[in-house]
Write an enzyme that holds these catalytic residues in place. Structure first.
Site, PDB file in Angstrom:
ATOM      1  N   GLU A 165      10.948   0.058 -36.131  1.00  0.00           N
ATOM      2  CA  GLU A 165      12.333  -0.454 -36.094  1.00  0.00           C
ATOM      3  C   GLU A 165      12.437  -1.904 -35.630  1.00  0.00           C
ATOM      4  O   GLU A 165      13.251  -2.246 -34.757  1.00  0.00           O
ATOM      5  CB  GLU A 165      13.200   0.461 -35.222  1.00  0.00           C
ATOM      6  CG  GLU A 165      13.210   1.886 -35.734  1.00  0.00           C
ATOM      7  CD  GLU A 165      13.956   2.862 -34.831  1.00  0.00           C
ATOM      8  OE1 GLU A 165      14.530   2.430 -33.829  1.00  0.00           O
ATOM      9  OE2 GLU A 165      13.949   4.070 -35.147  1.00  0.00           O
ATOM     10  N   ASN A 206       7.345   1.477 -39.562  1.00  0.00           N
ATOM     11  CA  ASN A 206       8.331   2.554 -39.712  1.00  0.00           C
ATOM     12  C   ASN A 206       9.728   2.030 -39.370  1.00  0.00           C
ATOM     13  O   ASN A 206       9.905   1.336 -38.369  1.00  0.00           O
ATOM     14  CB  ASN A 206       7.937   3.678 -38.733  1.00  0.00           C
ATOM     15  CG  ASN A 206       8.713   4.956 -38.941  1.00  0.00           C
ATOM     16  OD1 ASN A 206       8.828   5.453 -40.062  1.00  0.00           O
ATOM     17  ND2 ASN A 206       9.249   5.512 -37.867  1.00  0.00           N
ATOM     18  N   HIS A 242      17.039   9.569 -41.761  1.00  0.00           N
ATOM     19  CA  HIS A 242      17.974  10.406 -41.008  1.00  0.00           C
ATOM     20  C   HIS A 242      19.295  10.375 -41.775  1.00  0.00           C
ATOM     21  O   HIS A 242      20.029   9.394 -41.712  1.00  0.00           O
ATOM     22  CB  HIS A 242      18.183   9.859 -39.594  1.00  0.00           C
ATOM     23  CG  HIS A 242      16.958   9.947 -38.749  1.00  0.00           C
ATOM     24  ND1 HIS A 242      16.463  11.156 -38.310  1.00  0.00           N
ATOM     25  CD2 HIS A 242      16.125   8.998 -38.271  1.00  0.00           C
ATOM     26  CE1 HIS A 242      15.380  10.948 -37.582  1.00  0.00           C
ATOM     27  NE2 HIS A 242      15.143   9.646 -37.543  1.00  0.00           N
ATOM     28  N   GLU A 271      11.009  10.833 -41.066  1.00  0.00           N
ATOM     29  CA  GLU A 271      11.860  11.485 -40.057  1.00  0.00           C
ATOM     30  C   GLU A 271      13.056  12.169 -40.711  1.00  0.00           C
ATOM     31  O   GLU A 271      14.172  12.142 -40.197  1.00  0.00           O
ATOM     32  CB  GLU A 271      12.329  10.442 -39.025  1.00  0.00           C
ATOM     33  CG  GLU A 271      11.178   9.698 -38.374  1.00  0.00           C
ATOM     34  CD  GLU A 271      11.589   8.766 -37.249  1.00  0.00           C
ATOM     35  OE1 GLU A 271      12.727   8.854 -36.752  1.00  0.00           O
ATOM     36  OE2 GLU A 271      10.751   7.930 -36.859  1.00  0.00           O
ATOM     37  N   ASP A 273      15.985  14.299 -41.862  1.00  0.00           N
ATOM     38  CA  ASP A 273      16.875  15.400 -41.498  1.00  0.00           C
ATOM     39  C   ASP A 273      18.216  15.147 -42.167  1.00  0.00           C
ATOM     40  O   ASP A 273      18.551  14.010 -42.517  1.00  0.00           O
ATOM     41  CB  ASP A 273      17.014  15.629 -39.978  1.00  0.00           C
ATOM     42  CG  ASP A 273      17.132  14.370 -39.147  1.00  0.00           C
ATOM     43  OD1 ASP A 273      17.656  13.358 -39.661  1.00  0.00           O
ATOM     44  OD2 ASP A 273      16.720  14.378 -37.981  1.00  0.00           O
TER      45      ASP A 273
HETATM   46  O1  G3I Z   1      17.515  17.539 -24.205  1.00  0.00           O
HETATM   47  C1  G3I Z   1      17.762  16.749 -23.036  1.00  0.00           C
HETATM   48  C2  G3I Z   1      18.938  17.279 -22.291  1.00  0.00           C
HETATM   49  O2  G3I Z   1      18.657  18.546 -21.802  1.00  0.00           O
HETATM   50  C3  G3I Z   1      19.272  16.305 -21.186  1.00  0.00           C
HETATM   51  O3  G3I Z   1      20.426  16.733 -20.520  1.00  0.00           O
HETATM   52  C4  G3I Z   1      19.488  14.908 -21.715  1.00  0.00           C
HETATM   53  C5  G3I Z   1      19.765  13.863 -20.643  1.00  0.00           C
HETATM   54  O4  G3I Z   1      19.563  12.565 -21.144  1.00  0.00           O
HETATM   55  O5  G3I Z   1      18.319  14.498 -22.370  1.00  0.00           O
HETATM   56  C6  G3I Z   1      17.995  15.322 -23.465  1.00  0.00           C
HETATM   57  O6  G3I Z   1      16.803  14.843 -23.959  1.00  0.00           O
HETATM   58  C7  G3I Z   1      16.890  13.713 -24.784  1.00  0.00           C
HETATM   59  C8  G3I Z   1      16.190  14.079 -26.082  1.00  0.00           C
HETATM   60  O7  G3I Z   1      16.130  12.957 -26.889  1.00  0.00           O
HETATM   61  C9  G3I Z   1      16.917  15.203 -26.849  1.00  0.00           C
HETATM   62  O8  G3I Z   1      16.395  15.346 -28.147  1.00  0.00           O
HETATM   63  C10 G3I Z   1      16.213  12.528 -24.109  1.00  0.00           C
HETATM   64  O9  G3I Z   1      16.963  12.127 -22.971  1.00  0.00           O
HETATM   65  C11 G3I Z   1      16.108  11.387 -25.072  1.00  0.00           C
HETATM   66  O10 G3I Z   1      15.387  10.314 -24.513  1.00  0.00           O
HETATM   67  C12 G3I Z   1      15.428  11.857 -26.331  1.00  0.00           C
HETATM   68  O11 G3I Z   1      15.554  10.876 -27.279  1.00  0.00           O
HETATM   69  C13 G3I Z   1      14.566  10.759 -28.284  1.00  0.00           C
HETATM   70  C14 G3I Z   1      14.816   9.392 -28.915  1.00  0.00           C
HETATM   71  O12 G3I Z   1      13.972   9.220 -30.041  1.00  0.00           O
HETATM   72  C15 G3I Z   1      14.524   8.257 -27.945  1.00  0.00           C
HETATM   73  O13 G3I Z   1      13.162   8.179 -27.626  1.00  0.00           O
HETATM   74  C16 G3I Z   1      14.713  11.875 -29.327  1.00  0.00           C
HETATM   75  O14 G3I Z   1      14.294  13.115 -28.776  1.00  0.00           O
HETATM   76  C17 G3I Z   1      13.876  11.562 -30.545  1.00  0.00           C
HETATM   77  O15 G3I Z   1      14.138  12.503 -31.556  1.00  0.00           O
HETATM   78  C18 G3I Z   1      14.212  10.177 -31.051  1.00  0.00           C
HETATM   79  O16 G3I Z   1      13.374   9.896 -32.140  1.00  0.00           O
HETATM   80  C19 G3I Z   1      13.625   8.651 -32.795  1.00  0.00           C
HETATM   81  C20 G3I Z   1      12.302   8.137 -33.296  1.00  0.00           C
HETATM   82  O17 G3I Z   1      11.398   8.026 -32.234  1.00  0.00           O
HETATM   83  C21 G3I Z   1      12.464   6.801 -34.015  1.00  0.00           C
HETATM   84  N1  G3I Z   1      13.463   6.901 -35.080  1.00  0.00           N
HETATM   85  C22 G3I Z   1      14.750   7.446 -34.668  1.00  0.00           C
HETATM   86  C23 G3I Z   1      14.580   8.800 -34.003  1.00  0.00           C
HETATM   87  C24 G3I Z   1      15.918   9.399 -33.630  1.00  0.00           C
HETATM   88  O18 G3I Z   1      16.547   8.602 -32.675  1.00  0.00           O
END
Ligand code: G3I
Length: 366
Positions: A165, A206, A242, A271, A273
């Site tokens: 990104e 990516n 996405h 990615e 969905d």
């Molecule tokens: O599930 C918890 C929840 O229980 C909690 O209360 C909350 C508090 O912040 O956090 C939740 O977890 C979050 C999680 O996503 C849920 O899926 C994390 O904080 C959060 O940091 C995490 O974000 C991730 C995001 O990247 C940032 O790193 C996502 O999982 C992940 O799917 C997403 O992936 C990105 C790719 O790396 C790059 N392209 C876009 C894609 C979607 O944003």
């Protein structure tokens, strides 16, 4: 746990030096044992890898998740486990436990493994962002981080999302700590460092919102063409896809993927969905519309020769980032919350099994 290969458990030694051989052996065994009427069975016949982003928790404690993943898919990627914040939250202190679980699962099941993502502006600890004021130290930190990932997993991973990104929607380089600290060439530097750290791994740029031609996609195209022209090792371009608002005409996407393939890079859908919260209709109708979107994306992937990998961003609806991100319930993936296949699964399977283009030429690197 600190980065110390001498203290690595046996599975990790597999995942580094000998993993390629293990994976190759497992591949030949899989060719005979893969269950028919699974996604990976039909994808493999077309020379395609099909996979999902995975999290370590269900791999540790959810047998149904593990079984479904191993049955249907032949590649996994780390959703969050190899982001900077996850593995090096403090300078020089590496934590590999979560990524190790994923690599071990891939190795055990003869699946390919993709590492996501080395250089990104999100999930970046403050101490790294602050190094923008001290470019030599930032450069060293980037190289050390890349070296550490390469040393641990370089022998076993197939693909590596090196830069994620870096582009704004208007086609300018995104204003990130990396750009501010190192200037525009941080992208080339990251790829060169990754190639030195893991010479056998295919390296990926990516990004999101790049599947249609337009300023952003054009800028990624120009970037990749420039990198290749300078001999920088970039082997694939990832299109995240996405799809939060459905999908329009797929003709321009096909043409766009085709032009990237003609540069000589692999094209990956990384990615995928398909959110349903913005689709019209009853719940059942939304799932049908979603299935149609998945069908049309898969038809692009089976018909554009350069597409080699398709991944969804999570295995099932209870492992999707979209409800968290949008704040609304959704169901964006191929399997529901109880791991039952949805209409979208059947649509993807149908395209893989029956789309008229026949088996594609294999890629010996996969
Ligand atoms: O599930 C918890 C929840 O229980 C909690 O209360 C909350 C508090 O912040 O956090 C939740 O977890 C979050 C999680 O996503 C849920 O899926 C994390 O904080 C959060 O940091 C995490 O974000 C991730 C995001 O990247 C940032 O790193 C996502 O999982 C992940 O799917 C997403 O992936 C990105 C790719 O790396 C790059 N392209 C876009 C894609 C979607 O944003």
């Amino acid at each position: 746990m600190t980065a110390d290969l001498l203290n690595s458990p046996p599975l990790l030694l597999l995942a580094s030096a000998a993993a390629s051989a293990v994976l190759a052996l497992a591949d030949s065994a899989r060719a005979q044992t893969t269950a028919p009427d699974t996604l990976q069975h039909w994808a493999a016949r077309r020379g395609l890898l099909i996979g999902v982003a995975v999290a370590p928790r269900p791999l540790r404690d959810d047998d149904a998740y593990r079984q479904l993943l191993a049955r249907e898919f032949n590649i996994v990627t780390t959703e969050n486990a190899l982001k900077w914040q996850s593995i090096q939250p403090r300078p020089g202190e590496f934590t590999w436990d979560d990524a190790d679980v994923i690599v071990a699962f891939a190795t055990e099941h003869g699946m390919k493994f993709r590492s996501h993502c080395a250089v990104w502006h999100h999930a970046l600890p403050d101490w790294v962002a602050a190094l923008a004021a001290d470019p030599p130290r930032m450069r060293q930190a980037m190289r050390d981080h890349i070296d550490a990932i390469g040393a641990r997993y370089g022998g076993g991973m197939t693909y590596w999302d090196v830069v994620n990104e870096a582009m704004e929607d208007d086609g300018t380089l995104r204003d990130t700590p990396w750009l501010r600290g190192l200037g525009p060439d941080y992208i080339a530097e990251a790829f060169v460092a990754a190639h030195a750290a893991a010479p056998a791994v295919k390296l990926v740029y990516n990004d999101y919102g790049t599947e249609y031609p337009g300023p952003k996609s054009d800028a990624v195209y120009a970037l990749v063409r420039d990198l290749l022209g300078r001999g920088v090792p970039v082997h694939a371009v990832g299109f995240q896809m996405h799809l939060l608002h459905g999908l329009g005409d797929t003709g321009p996407i096909k043409a766009n993927f085709q032009r990237f393939a003609e540069l000589g890079v692999q094209v990956h859908v990384t990615e995928l969905d398909v959110a349903i919260q913005n689709l019209e209709g009853t719940p059942a109708r939304k799932l049908e519309r979603q299935a149609d979107v998945y069908r049309r994306v898969m038809e692009i992937c089976t018909r554009v020769e350069g597409v080699t990998v398709v991944q969804t961003w999570g295995l099932s609806d209870n492992h999707s980032w979209i409800p968290w991100f949008t704040g609304k319930p959704d169901a964006a993936l191929l399997f529901d919350e109880t791991y039952q296949p949805k209409p979208a699964y059947h649509a993807v399977l149908d395209v893989l099994a029956h789309d008229g283009q026949g088996p594609r030429a294999g890629d010996s690197s996969r």
